[in-house]
Motif scaffolding. Structure first.
Motif, PDB file in Angstrom:
ATOM      1  N   PHE A  26       9.221  -7.456 -34.658  1.00  0.00           N
ATOM      2  CA  PHE A  26      10.065  -6.288 -34.009  1.00  0.00           C
ATOM      3  C   PHE A  26      10.351  -6.746 -32.543  1.00  0.00           C
ATOM      4  CE2 PHE A  26      11.037  -2.688 -31.787  1.00  0.00           C
ATOM      5  CZ  PHE A  26      11.319  -1.637 -32.652  1.00  0.00           C
ATOM      6  N   ASN A  27      11.519  -6.896 -32.133  1.00  0.00           N
ATOM      7  CA  ASN A  27      11.963  -7.531 -30.725  1.00  0.00           C
ATOM      8  C   ASN A  27      12.820  -6.228 -29.994  1.00  0.00           C
ATOM      9  OD1 ASN A  27      11.607 -10.450 -31.018  1.00  0.00           O
ATOM     10  ND2 ASN A  27      13.132 -10.412 -32.550  1.00  0.00           N
ATOM     11  N   MET A  28      11.945  -5.732 -29.061  1.00  0.00           N
ATOM     12  CA  MET A  28      12.571  -4.541 -28.226  1.00  0.00           C
ATOM     13  C   MET A  28      13.372  -5.280 -26.922  1.00  0.00           C
ATOM     14  SD  MET A  28      10.422  -1.233 -26.829  1.00  0.00           S
ATOM     15  CE  MET A  28      11.597  -0.034 -26.023  1.00  0.00           C
ATOM     16  N   TYR A  29      14.527  -5.081 -27.011  1.00  0.00           N
ATOM     17  CA  TYR A  29      15.329  -5.640 -25.946  1.00  0.00           C
ATOM     18  C   TYR A  29      15.707  -4.481 -24.768  1.00  0.00           C
ATOM     19  CZ  TYR A  29      15.860  -9.614 -28.408  1.00  0.00           C
ATOM     20  OH  TYR A  29      15.348 -10.911 -29.282  1.00  0.00           O
ATOM     21  N   GLY A  30      15.327  -3.414 -25.105  1.00  0.00           N
ATOM     22  CA  GLY A  30      15.856  -2.132 -24.126  1.00  0.00           C
ATOM     23  C   GLY A  30      15.520  -0.951 -24.909  1.00  0.00           C
ATOM     24  N   ASN A  56       7.628  -8.157 -29.918  1.00  0.00           N
ATOM     25  CA  ASN A  56       8.097  -8.504 -28.648  1.00  0.00           C
ATOM     26  C   ASN A  56       8.666  -7.715 -27.771  1.00  0.00           C
ATOM     27  OD1 ASN A  56       7.298 -11.363 -29.231  1.00  0.00           O
ATOM     28  ND2 ASN A  56       8.991 -11.500 -30.653  1.00  0.00           N
ATOM     29  N   MET A  57       8.245  -7.454 -26.611  1.00  0.00           N
ATOM     30  CA  MET A  57       8.899  -6.201 -25.840  1.00  0.00           C
ATOM     31  C   MET A  57       9.653  -7.229 -24.621  1.00  0.00           C
ATOM     32  SD  MET A  57       7.112  -3.054 -24.198  1.00  0.00           S
ATOM     33  CE  MET A  57       8.216  -1.716 -23.119  1.00  0.00           C
ATOM     34  N   TYR A  58      10.734  -7.248 -24.440  1.00  0.00           N
ATOM     35  CA  TYR A  58      11.406  -8.032 -23.387  1.00  0.00           C
ATOM     36  C   TYR A  58      11.814  -6.685 -22.291  1.00  0.00           C
ATOM     37  CZ  TYR A  58      11.479 -11.756 -26.649  1.00  0.00           C
ATOM     38  OH  TYR A  58      11.187 -12.772 -27.623  1.00  0.00           O
ATOM     39  N   ASP A  59      12.319  -5.740 -22.631  1.00  0.00           N
ATOM     40  CA  ASP A  59      12.635  -4.684 -21.665  1.00  0.00           C
ATOM     41  C   ASP A  59      12.610  -3.346 -22.427  1.00  0.00           C
ATOM     42  OD1 ASP A  59      13.638  -3.448 -19.644  1.00  0.00           O
ATOM     43  OD2 ASP A  59      15.455  -4.222 -19.883  1.00  0.00           O
ATOM     44  N   GLY A  60      12.786  -2.327 -21.973  1.00  0.00           N
ATOM     45  CA  GLY A  60      12.652  -1.084 -22.212  1.00  0.00           C
ATOM     46  C   GLY A  60      11.493  -0.101 -21.784  1.00  0.00           C
ATOM     47  N   GLY A  86       9.548  -4.612 -19.027  1.00  0.00           N
ATOM     48  CA  GLY A  86       9.576  -3.487 -19.692  1.00  0.00           C
ATOM     49  C   GLY A  86       8.435  -2.544 -19.090  1.00  0.00           C
ATOM     50  N   THR A  87       8.188  -1.541 -19.569  1.00  0.00           N
ATOM     51  CA  THR A  87       7.449  -0.317 -18.958  1.00  0.00           C
ATOM     52  C   THR A  87       6.694   0.450 -20.080  1.00  0.00           C
ATOM     53  OG1 THR A  87       8.821  -0.077 -17.115  1.00  0.00           O
ATOM     54  CG2 THR A  87       7.109   1.598 -17.293  1.00  0.00           C
ATOM     55  N   ILE A  88       5.191   0.503 -20.069  1.00  0.00           N
ATOM     56  CA  ILE A  88       4.705   1.299 -20.952  1.00  0.00           C
ATOM     57  C   ILE A  88       3.905   2.270 -19.837  1.00  0.00           C
ATOM     58  CG2 ILE A  88       2.593   1.405 -22.434  1.00  0.00           C
ATOM     59  CD1 ILE A  88       3.174  -1.604 -23.370  1.00  0.00           C
ATOM     60  N   THR A  89       4.495   3.582 -19.942  1.00  0.00           N
ATOM     61  CA  THR A  89       4.078   4.574 -19.070  1.00  0.00           C
ATOM     62  C   THR A  89       3.886   5.965 -19.442  1.00  0.00           C
ATOM     63  OG1 THR A  89       4.475   5.464 -16.682  1.00  0.00           O
ATOM     64  CG2 THR A  89       6.545   5.212 -18.095  1.00  0.00           C
ATOM     65  N   GLY A  90       2.740   6.710 -18.924  1.00  0.00           N
ATOM     66  CA  GLY A  90       2.680   8.075 -19.368  1.00  0.00           C
ATOM     67  C   GLY A  90       2.235   8.396 -20.584  1.00  0.00           C
ATOM     68  N   ASN A  91       1.627   7.310 -21.480  1.00  0.00           N
ATOM     69  CA  ASN A  91       0.987   7.590 -22.772  1.00  0.00           C
ATOM     70  C   ASN A  91      -0.493   8.183 -22.716  1.00  0.00           C
ATOM     71  OD1 ASN A  91       3.396   6.493 -24.410  1.00  0.00           O
ATOM     72  ND2 ASN A  91       2.936   4.772 -22.891  1.00  0.00           N
ATOM     73  N   SER A  92      -0.984   8.683 -23.681  1.00  0.00           N
ATOM     74  CA  SER A  92      -2.054   9.357 -23.676  1.00  0.00           C
ATOM     75  C   SER A  92      -2.880   9.058 -24.921  1.00  0.00           C
ATOM     76  CB  SER A  92      -2.217  10.943 -23.361  1.00  0.00           C
ATOM     77  OG  SER A  92      -3.272  11.351 -23.367  1.00  0.00           O
ATOM     78  N   ALA A  93      -4.043   8.663 -24.931  1.00  0.00           N
ATOM     79  CA  ALA A  93      -4.827   8.445 -26.225  1.00  0.00           C
ATOM     80  C   ALA A  93      -6.234   9.555 -25.921  1.00  0.00           C
ATOM     81  CB  ALA A  93      -5.506   7.100 -26.518  1.00  0.00           C
ATOM     82  N   ASN A  94      -6.653  10.174 -27.222  1.00  0.00           N
ATOM     83  CA  ASN A  94      -7.970  10.808 -26.844  1.00  0.00           C
ATOM     84  C   ASN A  94      -9.440  10.009 -27.088  1.00  0.00           C
ATOM     85  OD1 ASN A  94      -6.578  13.415 -26.599  1.00  0.00           O
ATOM     86  ND2 ASN A  94      -7.093  14.284 -28.656  1.00  0.00           N
ATOM     87  N   VAL A  95      -8.904   8.986 -27.409  1.00  0.00           N
ATOM     88  CA  VAL A  95     -10.176   8.027 -27.600  1.00  0.00           C
ATOM     89  C   VAL A  95      -9.700   6.709 -26.651  1.00  0.00           C
ATOM     90  CG1 VAL A  95     -11.738   6.589 -29.156  1.00  0.00           C
ATOM     91  CG2 VAL A  95     -10.415   8.531 -30.068  1.00  0.00           C
ATOM     92  N   GLU A  96      -9.768   5.454 -27.022  1.00  0.00           N
ATOM     93  CA  GLU A  96      -9.434   4.171 -26.170  1.00  0.00           C
ATOM     94  C   GLU A  96      -8.040   3.896 -26.228  1.00  0.00           C
ATOM     95  OE1 GLU A  96     -13.647   3.822 -27.750  1.00  0.00           O
ATOM     96  OE2 GLU A  96     -11.886   3.485 -28.826  1.00  0.00           O
ATOM     97  N   GLY A  97      -7.709   3.158 -25.067  1.00  0.00           N
ATOM     98  CA  GLY A  97      -6.437   2.617 -24.886  1.00  0.00           C
ATOM     99  C   GLY A  97      -5.364   3.502 -24.774  1.00  0.00           C
TER     100      GLY A  97
END
Length: 183
Positions: A26-30, A56-60, A86-97
């Motif tokens: 899976f390639n994420m370009y945006g 693969n996360m290139y952007d988005g 890209g950005t990984i933001t504002g996510n939440s897990a009740n356990v780890e990560g």
């Protein structure tokens, strides 16, 4: 699969990987993977249980995803997650990560991009819950660039928690301004 500037959002699921369950490449370009919820693992994305699975996360942006399990943004089971931007933001897990969870045979390569403002609400009082607001790993972790900032955990590892496995730091990765949460 190539993903360009699309939107995968607002999915509610009891299964793993509310928006994307990746078995292949899976390639994420945006685009965005946002506001998805699961009671399984991987609020936004799960990289499935085969070493040939690659995300693969290139952007988005992967944002606002939640799970009552592990891996609010991304759960890497056995495959490989390469973050080139890209950005990984504002996510939440009740356990780890809160942002990214890397399982024992999984691999996460952070070369660029930002992991910010994610949270893990794992309990300090439960012996098998460890935290990792930004990243939790008991697999293979390679951090050579990018920024991990502003993440929180109620247990340990506000920015990054490495329980076991391997970790390699190189170049100029920045891990800063992550805080303990008192939830």
């Amino acid at each position: 699969f190539n993903f360009y500037n699309g939107r995968l959002r607002d999915t509610k699921s009891k299964a793993d990987g509310a928006a994307v369950y990746n078995t292949g490449t899976f390639n994420m370009y945006g685009g965005t993977i946002s506001n998805n919820t699961t009671t399984g693992s991987g609020g936004g994305v799960i990289v499935g249980a085969d070493r040939d699975n690659i995300f693969n996360m290139y952007d988005g942006t992967i944002s606002g995803n939640t799970t009552s399990g592990s891996g609010g943004g991304v759960f890497v089971d056995y495959g490989t997650f390469n973050m080139y931007g890209g950005t990984i933001t504002g996510n939440s897990a009740n356990v780890e990560g809160g942002g990214v969870f890397v399982n024992g045979y999984g691999t996460f390569n952070l070369q660029d991009g930002t992991i910010s403002n994610n949270k893990s609400t794992a309990s300090k009082n439960i012996s098998y819950q460890y935290g990792g607001g930004g990243v939790y790993s008991n697999g293979h972790l390679y951090l050579s660039g990018g920024t991990i900032t502003g993440n929180t955990a109620t247990a340990d590892g506000n920015g990054v928690f490495v329980r076991s496995g391997s970790v390699t730091l190189s170049r100029n990765v920045q891990i800063k301004d992550n805080t303990q949460s008192n939830l």
